[in-house]
Design a protein around this motif. Structure first.
Motif, PDB file in Angstrom:
ATOM      1  N   GLY A 107      12.505  49.460 -64.341  1.00  0.00           N
ATOM      2  CA  GLY A 107      11.204  49.914 -64.822  1.00  0.00           C
ATOM      3  C   GLY A 107      10.586  48.739 -65.548  1.00  0.00           C
ATOM      4  O   GLY A 107      11.281  48.056 -66.294  1.00  0.00           O
ATOM      5  N   ALA A 108       9.316  48.451 -65.320  1.00  0.00           N
ATOM      6  CA  ALA A 108       8.709  47.247 -65.898  1.00  0.00           C
ATOM      7  C   ALA A 108       7.345  47.553 -66.488  1.00  0.00           C
ATOM      8  O   ALA A 108       6.564  48.311 -65.918  1.00  0.00           O
ATOM      9  N   SER A 109       7.086  46.961 -67.644  1.00  0.00           N
ATOM     10  CA  SER A 109       5.752  47.058 -68.226  1.00  0.00           C
ATOM     11  C   SER A 109       5.460  45.822 -69.061  1.00  0.00           C
ATOM     12  O   SER A 109       6.370  45.161 -69.551  1.00  0.00           O
ATOM     13  N   LEU A 110       4.179  45.516 -69.167  1.00  0.00           N
ATOM     14  CA  LEU A 110       3.728  44.396 -69.990  1.00  0.00           C
ATOM     15  C   LEU A 110       2.834  44.943 -71.085  1.00  0.00           C
ATOM     16  O   LEU A 110       2.236  46.016 -70.944  1.00  0.00           O
ATOM     17  N   CYS A 111       2.745  44.199 -72.180  1.00  0.00           N
ATOM     18  CA  CYS A 111       1.942  44.653 -73.311  1.00  0.00           C
ATOM     19  C   CYS A 111       1.186  43.478 -73.916  1.00  0.00           C
ATOM     20  O   CYS A 111       1.733  42.378 -74.050  1.00  0.00           O
ATOM     21  N   ALA A 112      -0.077  43.706 -74.240  1.00  0.00           N
ATOM     22  CA  ALA A 112      -0.896  42.714 -74.936  1.00  0.00           C
ATOM     23  C   ALA A 112      -0.875  43.048 -76.425  1.00  0.00           C
ATOM     24  O   ALA A 112      -1.321  44.121 -76.824  1.00  0.00           O
ATOM     25  N   VAL A 113      -0.344  42.147 -77.215  1.00  0.00           N
ATOM     26  CA  VAL A 113      -0.212  42.369 -78.664  1.00  0.00           C
ATOM     27  C   VAL A 113      -1.085  41.350 -79.390  1.00  0.00           C
ATOM     28  O   VAL A 113      -0.772  40.157 -79.424  1.00  0.00           O
TER      29      VAL A 113
ATOM     30  N   LYS B 270       2.040  40.775 -59.098  1.00  0.00           N
ATOM     31  CA  LYS B 270       1.539  41.822 -59.992  1.00  0.00           C
ATOM     32  C   LYS B 270       1.753  41.441 -61.460  1.00  0.00           C
ATOM     33  O   LYS B 270       0.905  41.717 -62.318  1.00  0.00           O
ATOM     34  N   VAL B 271       2.894  40.808 -61.751  1.00  0.00           N
ATOM     35  CA  VAL B 271       3.162  40.381 -63.127  1.00  0.00           C
ATOM     36  C   VAL B 271       2.174  39.290 -63.537  1.00  0.00           C
ATOM     37  O   VAL B 271       1.599  39.333 -64.634  1.00  0.00           O
ATOM     38  N   ARG B 272       1.950  38.312 -62.658  1.00  0.00           N
ATOM     39  CA  ARG B 272       0.997  37.235 -62.969  1.00  0.00           C
ATOM     40  C   ARG B 272      -0.408  37.796 -63.182  1.00  0.00           C
ATOM     41  O   ARG B 272      -1.111  37.375 -64.111  1.00  0.00           O
ATOM     42  N   ALA B 273      -0.808  38.729 -62.331  1.00  0.00           N
ATOM     43  CA  ALA B 273      -2.147  39.309 -62.444  1.00  0.00           C
ATOM     44  C   ALA B 273      -2.321  40.018 -63.784  1.00  0.00           C
ATOM     45  O   ALA B 273      -3.387  39.955 -64.400  1.00  0.00           O
ATOM     46  N   THR B 274      -1.275  40.691 -64.235  1.00  0.00           N
ATOM     47  CA  THR B 274      -1.342  41.413 -65.514  1.00  0.00           C
ATOM     48  C   THR B 274      -1.387  40.440 -66.685  1.00  0.00           C
ATOM     49  O   THR B 274      -2.151  40.633 -67.634  1.00  0.00           O
ATOM     50  N   ILE B 275      -0.571  39.397 -66.628  1.00  0.00           N
ATOM     51  CA  ILE B 275      -0.602  38.378 -67.686  1.00  0.00           C
ATOM     52  C   ILE B 275      -1.996  37.767 -67.781  1.00  0.00           C
ATOM     53  O   ILE B 275      -2.558  37.616 -68.875  1.00  0.00           O
ATOM     54  N   GLY B 276      -2.577  37.431 -66.638  1.00  0.00           N
ATOM     55  CA  GLY B 276      -3.910  36.841 -66.625  1.00  0.00           C
ATOM     56  C   GLY B 276      -4.968  37.763 -67.216  1.00  0.00           C
ATOM     57  O   GLY B 276      -5.832  37.323 -67.979  1.00  0.00           O
ATOM     58  N   SER B 277      -4.870  39.049 -66.884  1.00  0.00           N
ATOM     59  CA  SER B 277      -5.861  40.001 -67.400  1.00  0.00           C
ATOM     60  C   SER B 277      -5.713  40.184 -68.909  1.00  0.00           C
ATOM     61  O   SER B 277      -6.702  40.322 -69.630  1.00  0.00           O
ATOM     62  N   TYR B 278      -4.484  40.137 -69.397  1.00  0.00           N
ATOM     63  CA  TYR B 278      -4.266  40.306 -70.840  1.00  0.00           C
ATOM     64  C   TYR B 278      -4.734  39.085 -71.634  1.00  0.00           C
ATOM     65  O   TYR B 278      -5.223  39.211 -72.759  1.00  0.00           O
TER      66      TYR B 278
ATOM     67  N   ALA C 181      -7.253  37.371 -70.758  1.00  0.00           N
ATOM     68  CA  ALA C 181      -8.707  37.565 -70.785  1.00  0.00           C
ATOM     69  C   ALA C 181      -9.101  38.596 -71.837  1.00  0.00           C
ATOM     70  O   ALA C 181     -10.067  38.409 -72.585  1.00  0.00           O
ATOM     71  N   ILE C 182      -8.355  39.697 -71.905  1.00  0.00           N
ATOM     72  CA  ILE C 182      -8.660  40.769 -72.864  1.00  0.00           C
ATOM     73  C   ILE C 182      -8.559  40.270 -74.310  1.00  0.00           C
ATOM     74  O   ILE C 182      -9.389  40.611 -75.158  1.00  0.00           O
ATOM     75  N   MET C 183      -7.537  39.450 -74.583  1.00  0.00           N
ATOM     76  CA  MET C 183      -7.312  38.988 -75.965  1.00  0.00           C
ATOM     77  C   MET C 183      -8.065  37.707 -76.286  1.00  0.00           C
ATOM     78  O   MET C 183      -8.068  37.254 -77.427  1.00  0.00           O
ATOM     79  N   GLY C 184      -8.698  37.088 -75.270  1.00  0.00           N
ATOM     80  CA  GLY C 184      -9.393  35.832 -75.519  1.00  0.00           C
ATOM     81  C   GLY C 184      -8.433  34.677 -75.693  1.00  0.00           C
ATOM     82  O   GLY C 184      -8.669  33.755 -76.479  1.00  0.00           O
ATOM     83  N   GLY C 185      -7.337  34.710 -74.936  1.00  0.00           N
ATOM     84  CA  GLY C 185      -6.341  33.654 -75.021  1.00  0.00           C
ATOM     85  C   GLY C 185      -4.958  34.237 -75.266  1.00  0.00           C
ATOM     86  O   GLY C 185      -4.798  35.448 -75.441  1.00  0.00           O
ATOM     87  N   VAL C 186      -3.955  33.367 -75.278  1.00  0.00           N
ATOM     88  CA  VAL C 186      -2.592  33.804 -75.547  1.00  0.00           C
ATOM     89  C   VAL C 186      -1.824  32.675 -76.218  1.00  0.00           C
ATOM     90  O   VAL C 186      -1.977  31.507 -75.847  1.00  0.00           O
ATOM     91  N   ASP C 187      -1.037  33.022 -77.227  1.00  0.00           N
ATOM     92  CA  ASP C 187      -0.225  32.040 -77.947  1.00  0.00           C
ATOM     93  C   ASP C 187       1.223  32.057 -77.493  1.00  0.00           C
ATOM     94  O   ASP C 187       1.916  31.040 -77.575  1.00  0.00           O
ATOM     95  N   ALA C 188       1.693  33.227 -77.047  1.00  0.00           N
ATOM     96  CA  ALA C 188       3.098  33.341 -76.658  1.00  0.00           C
ATOM     97  C   ALA C 188       3.270  34.371 -75.549  1.00  0.00           C
ATOM     98  O   ALA C 188       2.587  35.393 -75.525  1.00  0.00           O
ATOM     99  N   ILE C 189       4.196  34.076 -74.641  1.00  0.00           N
ATOM    100  CA  ILE C 189       4.608  35.014 -73.598  1.00  0.00           C
ATOM    101  C   ILE C 189       6.104  35.216 -73.742  1.00  0.00           C
ATOM    102  O   ILE C 189       6.856  34.245 -73.868  1.00  0.00           O
ATOM    103  N   VAL C 190       6.529  36.478 -73.748  1.00  0.00           N
ATOM    104  CA  VAL C 190       7.946  36.790 -73.952  1.00  0.00           C
ATOM    105  C   VAL C 190       8.489  37.551 -72.743  1.00  0.00           C
ATOM    106  O   VAL C 190       7.863  38.493 -72.261  1.00  0.00           O
ATOM    107  N   PHE C 191       9.659  37.140 -72.282  1.00  0.00           N
ATOM    108  CA  PHE C 191      10.369  37.853 -71.214  1.00  0.00           C
ATOM    109  C   PHE C 191      11.558  38.582 -71.820  1.00  0.00           C
ATOM    110  O   PHE C 191      12.327  37.996 -72.598  1.00  0.00           O
TER     111      PHE C 191
END
Length: 240
Positions: free
Chosen positions: A54-60, A151-159, A161-171
């Protein structure tokens, strides 16, 4: 982010909205990566990738979840072991008409017979699919991995965009913590964001480690999840 574009009365009557899942995991690893970086989570934009069967991503953003990929049920989001993830909703009624399936049968197909299992025809276990892709050169196994990674890359890219950037990605989780190939394939497409993977550092399984290079504009880390500890922390806080 959690409102679906359905008649608003359905939200009021039935509570139809995005809820998301894996919350304790996303909270734990986002807080942990902030500690590892030596920064206040309130100053960071983090994307957490809980990747398993089961997989999910989250924008924090600034310590608060602003979006997550699972929805009203755990079926929404990226392709998973046996779940289809995001599809055109009209496919449901199409299958009911063309295949003569009941609502329960379509639900079973989307939840238990789809995802990388459905695409590969081999297994819902990514280890089996990788064997099929790299050892046997099975085209459907190769396709299943490509679909998941896309699908994972597409979600990371959209997040981002939503947050106006990203400082860290965690697996994190079974696949995120242990699958070297998936992490590399997902990250290889983010050079435009200044992400540089340290391929040697990425050769780990189940360890807490930063796997981006020191000059990478985004910190990428593997953080083993600990949902039990997160639940214990929440319990203690509640009791106080």
């Amino acid at each position: 982010a959690y409102i679906y574009a359905l008649p608003y009365e359905l939200y009021q009557k039935h509570g139809i909205r995005k809820y998301g899942f894996h919350g304790t995991s996303h909270k734990y690893v986002s807080q942990k990566v902030a500690e590892v970086m030596g920064k206040d989570i309130k100053d960071l934009k983090i994307i957490t990738c809980h990747l398993g069967n089961g997989a999910s991503l989250c924008a924090v953003k600034n310590g608060v979840s602003v979006d997550t990929s699972m929805g009203f049920t755990p079926l929404e989001g990226v392709a998973m072991g046996t779940r289809c993830g995001n599809i055109d909703p009209a496919i449901v009624t199409f299958l009911m008409k063309e295949e003569g399936l009941s609502a329960d049968e379509v639900n079973d197909l989307m939840n238990k017979k789809s995802g990388v299992l459905g695409v590969s025809g081999i297994s819902s276990d990514f280890r089996d699919i990788e064997d099929g892709a790299f050892k046997d050169k099975d085209p459907r196994a190769i396709l299943a991995l490509k679909v998941f990674e896309y699908k994972v890359r597409a979600t990371i890219g959209s997040y981002a965009a939503i947050m106006g950037g990203v400082d860290a990605i965690v697996f994190t989780a079974g696949l995120g913590e242990n699958n070297i190939v998936v992490r590399e394939q997902v990250l290889n497409h983010f050079g435009y964001m200044g992400i540089t993977l340290d391929k040697e550092a990425n050769q780990i399984r189940g360890e807490e480690k930063i796997i981006s290079t020191p000059d990478s504009k985004v910190t990428v880390a593997v953080i083993p999840t600990n949902e039990e500890l997160a639940i214990a922390h929440e319990t203690v806080a509640l009791l106080k």
